[in-house]
Design a protein around this motif. Structure first.
Motif, PDB file in Angstrom:
ATOM      1  N   ILE A  63      10.456   2.850  -7.819  1.00  0.00           N
ATOM      2  CA  ILE A  63      11.151   1.933  -6.913  1.00  0.00           C
ATOM      3  C   ILE A  63      11.931   0.915  -7.754  1.00  0.00           C
ATOM      4  N   PRO A  64      13.196   0.670  -7.423  1.00  0.00           N
ATOM      5  CA  PRO A  64      13.957  -0.354  -8.153  1.00  0.00           C
ATOM      6  C   PRO A  64      13.287  -1.730  -8.022  1.00  0.00           C
ATOM      7  N   PRO A  65      13.225  -2.493  -9.104  1.00  0.00           N
ATOM      8  CA  PRO A  65      12.538  -3.796  -9.081  1.00  0.00           C
ATOM      9  C   PRO A  65      13.011  -4.725  -7.955  1.00  0.00           C
ATOM     10  N   GLY A  66      14.296  -4.722  -7.670  1.00  0.00           N
ATOM     11  CA  GLY A  66      14.817  -5.566  -6.590  1.00  0.00           C
ATOM     12  C   GLY A  66      14.259  -5.162  -5.236  1.00  0.00           C
TER      13      GLY A  66
ATOM     14  N   PRO B 249      10.698  -8.083   0.622  1.00  0.00           N
ATOM     15  CA  PRO B 249       9.773  -7.650   1.673  1.00  0.00           C
ATOM     16  C   PRO B 249      10.447  -6.985   2.877  1.00  0.00           C
ATOM     17  N   SER B 250      11.775  -7.011   2.920  1.00  0.00           N
ATOM     18  CA  SER B 250      12.470  -6.359   4.033  1.00  0.00           C
ATOM     19  C   SER B 250      12.902  -4.928   3.695  1.00  0.00           C
TER      20      SER B 250
ATOM     21  N   PHE C  34       0.841  -1.207   0.000  1.00  0.00           N
ATOM     22  CA  PHE C  34       0.000   0.000   0.000  1.00  0.00           C
ATOM     23  C   PHE C  34       0.876   1.257   0.000  1.00  0.00           C
ATOM     24  N   ILE C  35       1.866   1.301   0.870  1.00  0.00           N
ATOM     25  CA  ILE C  35       2.743   2.478   0.950  1.00  0.00           C
ATOM     26  C   ILE C  35       3.466   2.691  -0.374  1.00  0.00           C
ATOM     27  N   ILE C  36       3.953   1.614  -0.964  1.00  0.00           N
ATOM     28  CA  ILE C  36       4.648   1.715  -2.253  1.00  0.00           C
ATOM     29  C   ILE C  36       3.700   2.242  -3.326  1.00  0.00           C
ATOM     30  N   LEU C  37       2.471   1.719  -3.387  1.00  0.00           N
ATOM     31  CA  LEU C  37       1.490   2.211  -4.365  1.00  0.00           C
ATOM     32  C   LEU C  37       1.221   3.700  -4.178  1.00  0.00           C
ATOM     33  N   ASN C  38       1.137   4.140  -2.934  1.00  0.00           N
ATOM     34  CA  ASN C  38       0.815   5.538  -2.645  1.00  0.00           C
ATOM     35  C   ASN C  38       1.977   6.491  -2.867  1.00  0.00           C
TER      36      ASN C  38
END
Length: 154
Positions: free
Chosen positions: A26-29, A34-35, A16-20
């Motif tokens: 954001i780099p694909p890696g 998840p960390s 959610f945070i990444i989408l917002n």
């Protein structure tokens, strides 16, 4: 704004945070790991991860990416201030999200899997009943206490 109170996994809240905030750059890696979490200073709309250990990786635009271990909580506040959500660990990677969300954030909560579709259906039923009955529609609380999507605290 809509009040939110529900259980979800840490990974769903991270998505959610990444989408917002940073999905477009954001780099694909980092996206797959998840960390790794985005963080942001208060002046830009706070994102803060409270964890047992945290290592700064790099800064891209106004987002600082950090590698974390054993997350205890995450604070997300949008730049506009219309969304203010906190994820607190209950057990392991299961936590409770509490706060208020804007319509845009509601869409991203659904997209990331934080907000189950059953909760939206329940809210729409409440809207319909209250609009027919003339009830107060000013405040909404979305939760998954009675949802089949709830997580068990085992």
């Amino acid at each position: 704004m809509v009040k939110i109170e529900l259980k979800t996994t840490l990974e769903r809240f991270r998505q959610f945070i990444i989408l917002n905030t940073c999905r477009s750059f954001i780099p694909p890696g980092y996206l797959r790991d998840p960390s790794i979490f985005p963080e942001r200073d208060l002046s830009q709309g706070l994102i803060y991860v409270e964890a047992v250990s945290k290592i700064n990786l790099e800064k891209i635009r106004d987002i600082r990416f950090v590698k974390v271990a054993e997350v205890l909580g995450v604070i997300y506040r949008s730049k506009s201030g219309n969304t203010d959500l906190k994820w607190r660990q209950i057990k392991g990677v299961i936590g409770k999200v509490v706060g208020e969300a804007s319509p845009n954030s509601i869409v991203n909560l659904i997209e990331s899997g934080v907000l189950p579709k059953s909760s939206i259906k329940k809210m729409l039923e409440q809207f319909t009943q209250e609009s027919i009955g003339g009830g107060n529609m000013n405040e909404r609380v979305l939760n998954n206490k009675s949802s089949s999507d709830s997580f068990k605290e085992s």
